[in-house]
Design a protein around this motif. Structure first.
Motif, short mmCIF file in Angstrom:
data_model
loop_
_atom_site.label_atom_id
_atom_site.label_comp_id
_atom_site.label_asym_id
_atom_site.label_seq_id
_atom_site.Cartn_x
_atom_site.Cartn_y
_atom_site.Cartn_z
N ASP A 1 8.36 86.28 36.90
CA ASP A 1 9.34 87.17 37.52
C ASP A 1 8.94 88.64 37.47
OD1 ASP A 1 11.02 85.06 38.16
OD2 ASP A 1 12.01 85.11 36.19
N TYR A 2 7.79 88.95 36.91
CA TYR A 2 7.43 90.35 36.73
C TYR A 2 6.15 90.65 37.51
CZ TYR A 2 10.80 89.36 33.08
OH TYR A 2 11.92 88.93 32.42
N GLU A 3 5.42 91.65 37.07
CA GLU A 3 4.23 92.08 37.81
C GLU A 3 3.22 90.94 37.92
OE1 GLU A 3 0.82 95.61 37.69
OE2 GLU A 3 2.34 95.48 36.12
N LYS A 4 2.75 90.69 39.14
CA LYS A 4 1.84 89.58 39.39
C LYS A 4 0.46 90.09 39.81
CE LYS A 4 5.56 86.49 40.85
NZ LYS A 4 6.09 85.61 41.92
N PRO A 5 -0.57 89.33 39.51
CA PRO A 5 -1.93 89.76 39.88
C PRO A 5 -2.26 89.43 41.33
CG PRO A 5 -2.02 87.69 38.70
CD PRO A 5 -0.57 88.10 38.71
N GLN A 6 -3.25 90.11 41.87
CA GLN A 6 -3.82 89.75 43.16
C GLN A 6 -4.68 88.50 42.98
OE1 GLN A 6 -6.30 92.78 44.90
NE2 GLN A 6 -6.84 91.55 46.68
N ILE A 7 -4.60 87.59 43.94
CA ILE A 7 -5.33 86.32 43.86
C ILE A 7 -6.47 86.31 44.88
CG2 ILE A 7 -5.17 83.80 44.02
CD1 ILE A 7 -3.58 84.94 41.73
N ARG B 1 -1.44 84.67 22.38
CA ARG B 1 -0.63 84.63 23.59
C ARG B 1 -1.03 85.70 24.59
NH1 ARG B 1 4.24 82.27 25.04
NH2 ARG B 1 4.67 82.80 27.20
N LEU B 2 -1.20 85.25 25.83
CA LEU B 2 -1.38 86.14 26.98
C LEU B 2 -0.23 85.92 27.95
CD1 LEU B 2 -5.21 85.72 27.74
CD2 LEU B 2 -4.11 87.68 26.63
N TYR B 3 -0.01 86.91 28.82
CA TYR B 3 1.02 86.82 29.85
C TYR B 3 0.38 87.03 31.21
CZ TYR B 3 4.16 87.31 25.86
OH TYR B 3 4.80 87.13 24.67
N VAL B 4 1.05 86.51 32.22
CA VAL B 4 0.54 86.70 33.58
C VAL B 4 0.35 88.18 33.88
CG1 VAL B 4 1.08 86.39 36.03
CG2 VAL B 4 1.55 84.53 34.41
#
Length: 1142
Positions: free
Chosen positions: A527-533, A493-496
């Motif tokens: 809902d949490y920390e998101k990456p730059q796209i 399992r990985l998370y965003v």
């Protein structure tokens, strides 16, 4: 006295397990018959027949002398042949006369060899099928070949040696032995008709027969066991054999191969009793060699004929042995209960840092990445932390822009004492390793780089999650990331939040249900920390054929940006950057030429055949459509009946549907229709070839394909191709006939290389088979090869082809072969490659001067830019050669679409970034509304049907399976999520060849059986690492539980979903329920072990298929080499006794 003790009569025989008196000895000794002949011939001297004289008790003196003379005396010159005088006096051209004499000599030598072989067989049959002759032969072996003599008597083998007991049981018939122990036995028939070289090949591949293969290989290579006289070698010789091997430079070269002959096959069988075995109690284990032999012999017709003598029921025995192996494995695994660790409610809201030993070492020196001015402009929004899409022409270095942004991103986060991880998503598997190497070029040793595409093993052995978490940069395909983001297994399992930056390559694909869309939806809903796209593309999805208004085209671009959540476009706008871009990336000119095919006899024949026999096929289909049992779909038939055979491309699509529907029928009445579809399919394929290839290419394809079909039956109504009335006239009218497009292609290449000798050319085609055929006929073209070979390069190095590596279609190419071809093209060893669309996007191809679209329009602005982007050299050109005007129209549409795309880009740049953000925001709101409406429609359906609950029971016996509330969807698959459901099914392993179109998550493993009636009711799958049952809807009866609407059935699950009860999407919790559902009872654990074995076997089957594909390709290359050798010089023919092991 010592000499007498060691004489044949008096020597110690106490260590012999197979004595002369044993009834099994005669047939076993006959395996060494060619060694006996070798000893006898080696004993001869001038006017002396040597050891042959000892056999006068078996053959009369006159017959023996004549037999030895016919075997051994030098033959007279072939000039005594009357045909030699005829050729000499015929007045033929000198070259033709010499060639005729060569072939005459070959025929004469062949005749002499056949004669010698026959007399040798006559002699051996006279002396080895009676006690007197065998005794003499046995004494000769004792006196001359002690090692072979020891082998023939099984010297030093223990009394309880299990292999010998199995050998005697399997290779002898006791009734035959009692009737005549010196007569022909089962061993003679099996060994005499087997092909040893093929048996050795498959024994080598069998993991259960490793020691046995090594022993056989050793005995066959032992010089003591081989024949040594030139005469016996000549009698056994089958002519030259060649193989392809790589030299020190990695280039394939032709080498003379090690020969195989029937004597080696007999030695192989004689060595079997030496297989090691130690304990009679473990006999079943030590009989593994026998099943390995059966397995090795079942692969070709000759060995299958030998198997008929050995064991008529070999297929049943092999199946039973496989089941026994499974039972043994299950016993070994018994009691090894391991609970899978589920993800549970744990969520990582922040990025998980790399472990301290991840390899990060800032002190190591790396190559410096310097950007050009226009690249600095492109990377600027990314450096500012914006979500953006970088738009630049192919060849402008977008990958370097992404690498620069990624490395800067990691550095900045580390300066802030934050962890960083970048994932680069690429659409094609070959791009994973390629882009990984690009990253390593600039950060090897400084940052850890990992590449994942699904077929590799974990570096840590604990799951791919840990491989990702210890890396700073990960390159993978998007589906792998989706699987890991949704996995319920903790070690997968990985998370965003595990990524601080996501880079999407070729983002013009972002539409519909593409994985890029799903990934960004997961990011947007996180809902949490998101990456730059960051997105990369050379083109935007604009199609002038679909959208006629600029506003619609702009809306399409805004939608793509909204799906990616990238409200910023980064393009080259500054004049200085544009000027530098034009210096380094040149735009080729476009030329278009339509070349209608001229008159063609072969095409006329094909069209006539299709027109006439389409009606005959329709007649057979009409019979099937009216059949009461298992009838053919009438709708499909009526649509096909109206088809015009001259529109062969559309006709081919309809014919494919007919073939698929026929395959589903379970009635012998379909046989005639199926035969017609196979023949018509050949003619349709030939019709697609004849307009764009030399006519002889289409003719040869038809000849080979129809011959294969004709060999499957004895009926004559399907094709008259090989009749004298058709075949020879078609062949003559196809010679040297080329459609105008072929000649134009040749002229274009010749002109290009005459003007620029060091040119590089890519020819784009639509189909894989077309790529191979175009490459072949260009390589055979003397005029093209003469121009390309002016630099002294070898002929075979001039033109290659590049395909995708997804193993679809008849013509395939492995990743290694693709890489080799591209490498040779980039280094100049290949000057031309013929490619499908695989080269359009991303693959690293060197600058070329000329792009030729061979009857292959760009179709869209995206393809046009991608294809032309391959032409990066100065003064490069892009040329379209088309047979019909429709192809030209499609290409014109692509040119118009490209202009509109640039117009849209200009509009966006003029309006500014604020306006773009606003438009993307509007598009995002619209997408959100559409998703909401879709959700509400699903909720309405749920509210309508959710209250209805059904019991799912067996249609045959009414046994209970599950309740309707346990049925959930995984994408479009309907699975059962019930912790107790496995206890209601039996599991049966039913392995089939892996379907090349199925991936890891859609491959059915085992069959589900009803525990009560034992009927097949479904299949088991492995999805997201969890075993799930899927019921066959036709095997299920739906009985109401909380209402009285009556028991019912359905033919499709979609009908169940729309009419009976609500079926929702499976959630993470559903998967966690099923993760350990097979570990709650001992019976279920046994089922899990079967599923585990099937899952592992599926992976092995895929790898074995890849191996066999490579073997097939190697065999094809060897065949090509042999054909070239045959064209270059005469090759000695085969004897009547030829084993023909190659």
């Amino acid at each position: 006295m010592p000499a007498e003790e060691h004489s044949y009569e008096n020597h110690d025989k106490s260590n012999q397990r197979l004595r002369f008196e044993d009834p099994h000895f005669p047939a076993y000794f006959r395996l060494l018959k060619w060694k006996l002949l070798d000893v006898c011939i080696g004993s001869m001297s001038f006017n002396d027949i040597g050891y042959f004289a000892r056999f006068e008790p078996c053959i009369s003196h006159e017959a023996l002398i004549e037999t030895v003379r016919k075997m051994t005396e030098p033959p007279p010159s072939f000039t005594v042949d009357p045909n030699f005088t005829k050729i000499k006096d015929s007045g033929l051209d000198e070259k033709v006369r010499k060639q005729s004499e060569i072939y005459l000599k070959m025929r004469y030598d062949h005749m002499i060899k056949v004669q010698r072989r026959r007399f040798a067989e006559y002699f051996l049959s006279k002396v080895l099928f009676n006690e007197t002759g065998l005794r003499i032969a046995d004494q000769l072996m004792y006196e001359n070949c002690k090692q072979v003599y020891g082998t023939s008597h099984w010297e030093d083998l223990p009394k309880e040696w299990v292999t010998t007991e199995t050998f005697l049981e399997k290779f002898f018939d006791e009734e035959e032995l009692e009737k005549d122990q010196f007569g022909m036995q089962r061993l003679d028939r099996v060994a005499g008709s087997a092909r040893g070289m093929i048996i050795m090949k498959y024994l080598k591949m069998n993991p259960h027969c490793g020691p046995e293969y090594k022993l056989l290989h050793k005995e066959i290579a032992d010089d003591e066991n081989l024949v040594h006289t030139d005469l016996v070698k000549e009698i056994l010789d089958e002519g030259p054999i060649y193989e392809l091997r790589k030299d020190d430079q990695g280039e394939e070269q032709k080498y003379r191969a090690e020969k195989w002959n029937i004597h080696k096959t007999l030695i192989m069988f004689s060595s079997i009793p030496g297989f090691r075995s130690n304990d009679k109690k473990l006999k079943n284990e030590h009989e593994e060699w026998f099943y390995g032999l059966l397995e090795a012999m079942k692969h070709d017709p000759t060995n299958r004929a030998a198997l008929y003598f050995l064991n008529k029921n070999y297929a049943v025995e092999l199946e039973e042995r496989e089941k026994e192996r499974d039972r043994q494995r299950l016993q070994i695994l018994k009691g090894q209960q391991i609970n899978e660790e589920a993800v549970g409610e744990q969520i990582f809201k922040e990025i998980r840092a790399q472990p301290s030993e991840s390899g990060y070492s800032p002190s190591i020196e790396i190559a410096e990445l310097k950007l050009r001015t226009y690249q600095e402009e492109l990377v600027q929004p990314a450096l500012e932390g914006k979500n953006c899409v970088v738009v630049a022409p192919t060849g402008a270095g977008k990958t370097e822009v992404a690498i620069y942004a990624a490395l800067n991103h990691i550095k900045e986060r580390h300066n802030q004492e934050k962890a960083a991880r970048v994932v680069l998503l690429v659409p094609k598997i070959p791009l994973v390793s390629q882009q990984k190497e690009r990253f390593l070029k600039y950060c090897a040793g400084q940052y850890h780089v990992c590449g994942i595409h699904g077929s590799e093993k974990s570096d840590t052995g604990e799951g791919r999650r840990d491989d990702v978490l210890q890396a700073h940069i990960v390159v993978m395909t998007p589906q792998i990331l989706i699987n890991m983001l949704q996995s319920v297994r903790r070690n997968e399992r990985l998370y965003v939040s595990d990524f601080s930056m996501m880079v999407f390559d070729e983002v013009h694909k972002t539409s519909g249900n593409h994985p890029y869309v799903l990934i960004n939806r997961l990011v947007q809903e996180w809902d949490y920390e998101k990456p730059q796209i960051i997105g990369l593309t050379a083109s935007l999805n604009v199609n002038a054929k679909v959208h006629t208004e600029t506003s619609a085209m702009l809306g399409n671009i805004y939608t793509m940006l909204a799906l990616l959540n990238t409200p910023c476009l980064s393009s080259i706008t500054h004049q200085a950057s544009i000027d530098e871009l034009n210096e380094h990336v040149t735009k080729p000119d476009d030329e278009v030429e339509v070349l209608p095919p001229g008159p063609n006899v072969l095409r006329a024949h094909i069209e006539t055949y299709l027109h006439i026999n389409h009606g005959k096929l329709c007649g057979e289909l009409e019979k099937l459509s009216k059949s009461r049992h298992n009838c053919f779909p009438a709708k499909t038939y009526h649509m096909f009946r109206k088809a015009n055979t001259k529109d062969y491309e559309y006709y081919d699509a309809l014919l494919t549907n007919i073939i698929q529907d026929l395959n589903k029928l379970n009635t012998p009445e379909k046989m005639c229709a199926q035969k017609w579809t196979k023949y018509i399919k050949v003619y349709v394929e030939a019709r697609s070839i004849v307009d764009v290839m030399p006519a002889m290419t289409a003719f040869e394809y038809m000849r080979d394909a129809i011959r294969i079909l004709d060999n499957e039956h004895t009926l004559t109504q399907f094709s008259d191709f090989f009749t004298d009335r058709i075949y020879e006239p078609l062949r003559k009218n196809s010679e040297n006939v080329e459609p105008p497009i072929v000649q134009k292609l040749k002229d274009t290449l010749i002109t290009q290389f005459a003007t620029i000798p060091d040119s590089r050319v890519i020819i784009f085609v639509v189909q894989r088979s077309t790529a191979q055929r175009v490459s072949d006929f260009l390589n055979r073209s003397e005029e093209v090869m003469k121009q390309l070979s002016s630099s002294g390069d070898k002929r075979e190095d001039m033109i290659g082809y590049v395909l995708g590596t997804n193993k679809q279609g008849a013509v395939q190419q492995s990743p290694d072969e693709q890489k080799t071809v591209l490498g040779r093209f980039n280094t100049g060893k290949l000057k031309v490659i013929v490619a499908t669309s695989v080269v359009e996007e991303g693959l690293d191809v060197a600058a070329c001067n000329l792009i030729i679209k061979y009857n292959c329009s760009s179709g869209s602005a995206i393809q046009l830019i991608q294809q032309r982007g391959r032409a990066r050299a100065k003064n490069s050109r892009s040329v379209l050669l088309a047979v019909h005007s429709k192809v030209k129209e499609d290409d014109n549409n692509a040119l118009i679409s490209e202009k509109f795309m640039r117009l849209c880009m200009k509009h966006i740049e003029e309006k500014g970034s604020k306006q773009l953000e606003s438009e993307v925001s509007i598009a995002a709101a619209r997408i959100q509304k559409e998703r909401k409406n879709e959700f509400e429609a699903q909720q309405a359906l749920r509210n309508k049907l959710d209250s209805k609950i059904y019991r799912l029971t067996c249609t045959s016996c009414s046994s209970f399976f599950s309740r309707s509330t346990a049925v959930k969807k995984v994408y479009s698959n309907y699975m059962i999520f019930d912790n107790d459901v496995w206890s209601r099914f039996g599991i049966e392993s039913r392995r089939k060849k892996p379907n090349r179109y199925l991936n890891e998550e859609t491959q059915a493993l085992s069959v589900l059986k009803c525990l009560s009636c034992k009927s097949d009711v479904g299949k088991a799958y492995k999805m997201r690492g969890v075993y799930l049952p899927q019921l066959d809807v036709k095997a299920v009866t739906f009985a109401p539980e909380n209402h009285d609407e009556g028991t019912t059935t359905r033919q499709k699950w979609s009908a169940v979903e729309n009419d009976l009860f609500w079926i929702g999407e499976a959630t993470q919790n559903d998967f966690e329920i099923m993760l350990n559902a097979l570990l709650n009872t001992q019976e279920n654990m046994d089922k899990k072990r079967i599923l585990d074995l099937d899952s592992k076997q599926h992976i092995r089957d895929i790898e074995l298929k890849k191996y066999r594909d490579r073997e097939t390709e190697n065999a094809a290359r060897k065949k090509k080499v042999a054909e070239e050798e045959e064209r270059e010089r005469p090759v000695q023919g085969k004897t009547d006794f030829s084993e023909d092991e190659d």
